[in-house]
Design an enzyme around this catalytic site. Structure first.
Site, mmCIF file in Angstrom:
data_model
loop_
_atom_site.group_PDB
_atom_site.id
_atom_site.type_symbol
_atom_site.label_atom_id
_atom_site.label_comp_id
_atom_site.label_asym_id
_atom_site.label_seq_id
_atom_site.Cartn_x
_atom_site.Cartn_y
_atom_site.Cartn_z
ATOM 1 N N LYS A 205 -7.408 11.355 11.172
ATOM 2 C CA LYS A 205 -7.758 10.753 12.460
ATOM 3 C C LYS A 205 -6.724 11.143 13.515
ATOM 4 C CE LYS A 205 -8.427 6.309 14.661
ATOM 5 N NZ LYS A 205 -8.436 4.863 14.541
ATOM 6 N N GLU A 211 2.014 13.835 5.446
ATOM 7 C CA GLU A 211 1.500 14.364 4.178
ATOM 8 C C GLU A 211 0.379 15.375 4.429
ATOM 9 O OE1 GLU A 211 1.996 11.208 4.902
ATOM 10 O OE2 GLU A 211 2.491 9.981 3.151
ATOM 11 N N GLY A 265 -9.168 4.026 10.371
ATOM 12 C CA GLY A 265 -9.085 4.979 9.260
ATOM 13 C C GLY A 265 -9.786 4.479 8.013
ATOM 14 N N ARG A 266 -9.574 3.211 7.660
ATOM 15 C CA ARG A 266 -10.163 2.687 6.418
ATOM 16 C C ARG A 266 -11.648 2.348 6.557
ATOM 17 N NH1 ARG A 266 -6.096 -0.185 8.549
ATOM 18 N NH2 ARG A 266 -6.429 -2.302 9.316
ATOM 19 N N GLU A 351 -4.676 -3.335 3.587
ATOM 20 C CA GLU A 351 -4.182 -2.813 4.862
ATOM 21 C C GLU A 351 -4.744 -3.659 6.010
ATOM 22 O OE1 GLU A 351 -2.925 1.610 5.688
ATOM 23 O OE2 GLU A 351 -4.975 1.401 6.373
ATOM 24 N N HIS A 382 -9.655 -3.418 -22.609
ATOM 25 C CA HIS A 382 -8.694 -3.035 -23.635
ATOM 26 C C HIS A 382 -7.293 -2.862 -23.065
ATOM 27 C CE1 HIS A 382 -11.979 -2.481 -26.501
ATOM 28 N NE2 HIS A 382 -12.660 -2.109 -25.423
ATOM 29 N N LYS A 510 7.528 5.131 7.025
ATOM 30 C CA LYS A 510 7.283 6.503 7.531
ATOM 31 C C LYS A 510 8.468 6.955 8.367
ATOM 32 C CE LYS A 510 2.253 6.241 8.300
ATOM 33 N NZ LYS A 510 1.216 6.219 9.326
HETATM 34 O O1 F6P Z 1 -0.425 5.158 7.090
HETATM 35 C C1 F6P Z 1 -1.603 4.468 7.076
HETATM 36 C C2 F6P Z 1 -2.696 5.221 7.747
HETATM 37 O O2 F6P Z 1 -2.531 5.210 9.124
HETATM 38 C C3 F6P Z 1 -4.058 4.687 7.358
HETATM 39 O O3 F6P Z 1 -4.441 3.603 8.111
HETATM 40 C C4 F6P Z 1 -4.918 5.893 7.525
HETATM 41 O O4 F6P Z 1 -6.127 5.748 6.853
HETATM 42 C C5 F6P Z 1 -4.024 6.950 6.935
HETATM 43 O O5 F6P Z 1 -2.728 6.582 7.329
HETATM 44 C C6 F6P Z 1 -4.316 8.348 7.350
HETATM 45 O O6 F6P Z 1 -4.245 8.519 8.728
HETATM 46 P P1 F6P Z 1 -4.832 9.797 9.430
HETATM 47 O O7 F6P Z 1 -6.289 9.818 9.182
HETATM 48 O O8 F6P Z 1 -4.506 9.628 10.889
HETATM 49 O O9 F6P Z 1 -4.153 10.994 8.841
#
Ligand code: F6P
Length: 550
Positions: A205, A211, A265-266, A351, A382, A510
């Site tokens: 987003k 990452e 995002g979620r 979240e 199990h 972060k």
């Molecule tokens: O760090 C949390 C977050 O902002 C989430 O809310 C989101 O889904 C994820 O990182 C990834 O964010 P992006 O889609 O901006 O890379």
């Protein structure tokens, strides 16, 4: 929680003590209608919440609590596209992404449906072209055989979970997901892939998540090393709200699929973030997925509370969290294809509602989101069910089960289903000391062995569970399931009076990671504020040195 709602909680706590005086099974004996009363349907989907310690009076008080919290007004503000995400100054309108009704949906008065439909149309066209090979890695190249989605959090969990759940409908290129910054994730995924026929989807987003950007850059390096710089434009697609950054990465606008700041995002699997899923299952099945979500939106917006599944799910959860003080909630899908559903719900729920401050900035006056966790049955049986049945904490449970499987192994499905029903029954019914002793006696166990072992074999029972039972795990059903939980989370956040749509709690870690990176790269640990972190880093550097010299 508002003061009036808190007061109702206190009354509920008193009433709970009274309810708990009798075994849960007694509630069924007292009321032959209990199952019918405390369950409801949405099409083929049954939500049974009768195996909880509630009765008419408790439920009526829970509805009162929701009213006192202003739930109805808050729900209206959500659907009206107001900026209810106050700390990020954004509206919340992921429902528009699955609005298949043809009616407008407005964010602050502006109908967003034309834009939503335009992106969806582009997604359909592109996914079809990838599936039929008309979009390929080079002019006369072979069709893409593999699609790698690079994203994390909401830009990963949704597509991963949905594509796993809908595996019987996956008839497009193979999907892969890279999320972790741990280089093993990308390395393992790239091993065995042919750059000529691999398409990368960079899903972010913000298009700034560390990452994702590092993984995307390394994937780009891999591609360029094999096919040269010019290949990037054909082999990379971006899903993002940040069009400037996607361009800077080298992804042309025609390969960029946008969405909007009112999509959290979620909550984004319904948006362009779902492109990998659409490529795998085709646009038609993706539409059915959206239809399922939309059906639940209509249900949530219009059904009376006693028939409103997300409202009921939320209120039962409030009962467990705020009245009974249970700290966690387990999601137990009896469906191998839903094995990432608990992880998906972890982000959605934790979240969203893992907050300790109310909307007005004051401390939340009650406990908020529980720890959400789970694994598919029967595997979990199990592993951790021991604690569910006999542990010192009570864990409320959601069971999920399809009546009909998508595979031909009928015998397996019968056994799976029997296990699911049995666990829900066992949690409630339990096994008393008398029953244990009688059974041991009947089996011929000597008296002193009975005395010694019987307490260990007692199941206290009276442990709560919900059951979500549906026909088959289709795209439509999956859409429904996700939307049910989304609105459940919304209702709980509304009652707790917190902002379910921000996530400031992820920021500090972060930022510190960015600050610590030079200290990880070099071996200068000066300036680290605490002795533990400094000690860990010093040890880390010693090990790194040992490894480099060996
Ligand atoms: O760090 C949390 C977050 O902002 C989430 O809310 C989101 O889904 C994820 O990182 C990834 O964010 P992006 O889609 O901006 O890379």
């Amino acid at each position: 929680m508002r003061p009036a709602a808190l007061e109702i909680c206190e009354n509920l706590k008193r009433y709970r003590k009274e309810l708990h005086r009798r075994p849960m099974v007694q509630l069924f004996k007292n009321d032959a209608n209990r199952f019918r009363k405390f369950s409801c349907n949405l099409g083929d989907l049954l939500f049974d919440y009768s195996k909880n310690y509630i009765d008419d009076h408790a439920l009526a008080m829970l509805f009162e609590l929701a009213r006192a919290a202003g739930l109805e007004q808050k729900r209206d503000r959500l659907f009206a596209g107001e900026r209810i995400n106050e700390t990020e100054n954004r509206a919340v309108m992921h429902m528009a992404l699955r609005n298949v009704s043809g009616n407008p949906m407005r964010v602050e008065g502006n109908d967003v449906m034309p834009e939503v439909r335009a992106v969806l149309a582009r997604m359909k066209e592109f996914s079809q072209a990838v599936r039929d090979g008309s979009v390929a890695g080079s002019e006369e190249g072979a069709a893409f055989t593999d699609v790698v989605n690079i994203g994390i959090g909401g830009s990963d969990l949704g597509p991963v979970m949905v594509s796993m759940a809908l595996r019987p409908w996956c008839n497009g290129p193979r999907l892969h997901f890279v999320s972790n910054i741990d280089g093993d994730d990308l390395t393992d995924t790239l091993a065995g892939l042919d750059p000529e026929t691999t398409l990368f989807i960079v899903a972010s987003k913000s298009f700034t998540t560390m990452e994702t950007m590092v993984n995307a850059t390394s994937a780009r390096d891999w591609l360029v090393a094999h096919l040269g710089e010019a290949a990037v434009a054909r082999h990379f697609v971006a899903l993002s709200t940040n069009i400037d950054e996607t361009g800077r990465f080298g992804i042309p606008e025609e390969n960029t699929f946008g969405f909007w700041d009112w999509v959290g995002g979620r909550y984004s699997v319904w948006s362009a973030i779902g492109l990998s899923v659409m490529i795998a299952i085709g646009a038609e099945k993706f539409e059915e997925f959206l239809e399922g979500g939309h059906e639940v939106d209509r249900h949530f917006a219009t059904a009376s509370w006693d028939e409103n599944i997300p409202v009921l799910m939320a209120l039962i959860g409030i009962w467990h969290r705020n009245i009974c003080d249970y700290p966690t909630h387990a999601i137990l899908p009896y469906a191998q294809h839903l094995r990432r559903f608990p992880a998906y719900l972890q982000q959605l729920d934790m979240e969203s509602n893992g907050k300790r401050v109310s909307l007005d900035g004051t401390p939340a006056a009650c406990k908020t989101g529980p720890v959400v966790w789970g694994e598919p049955g029967t595997n979990g049986q199990h592993a951790f069910y021991q604690l569910l049945h006999q542990g010192s904490d009570i864990v409320p449970v959601d069971f999920l089960l399809a009546a009909n499987p998508c595979h031909p192994l009928e015998r397996h499905h019968e056994i799976l289903s029997a296990n699911c029903f049995a666990q829900s029954e066992a949690l409630m019914v339990g096994k008393s000391l008398d029953q244990v002793k009688a059974q041991m006696l009947a089996e011929g166990t000597p008296e002193e062995e009975i005395e010694r072992l019987a307490p260990h074999k007692v199941f206290p029972g009276n442990r709560p569970s919900n059951m979500i039972l549906f026909d088959r795990l289709t795209p439509r059903t999956l859409g429904k399931l996700i939307a049910l939980y989304e609105h459940k989370v919304f209702v709980q956040g509304a009652i707790w009076d917190i902002n379910s749509f921000d996530q400031w709690g992820v920021e500090l870690g972060k930022k510190l990671a960015v600050d610590l990176l030079p200290k990880v790269r070099g071996n200068e640990v000066a300036g680290i504020m605490d002795g533990s972190t400094a000690g860990q880093l010093a040890h880390f550097h010693r090990l790194r040195k040992d490894n480099t010299s060996s």
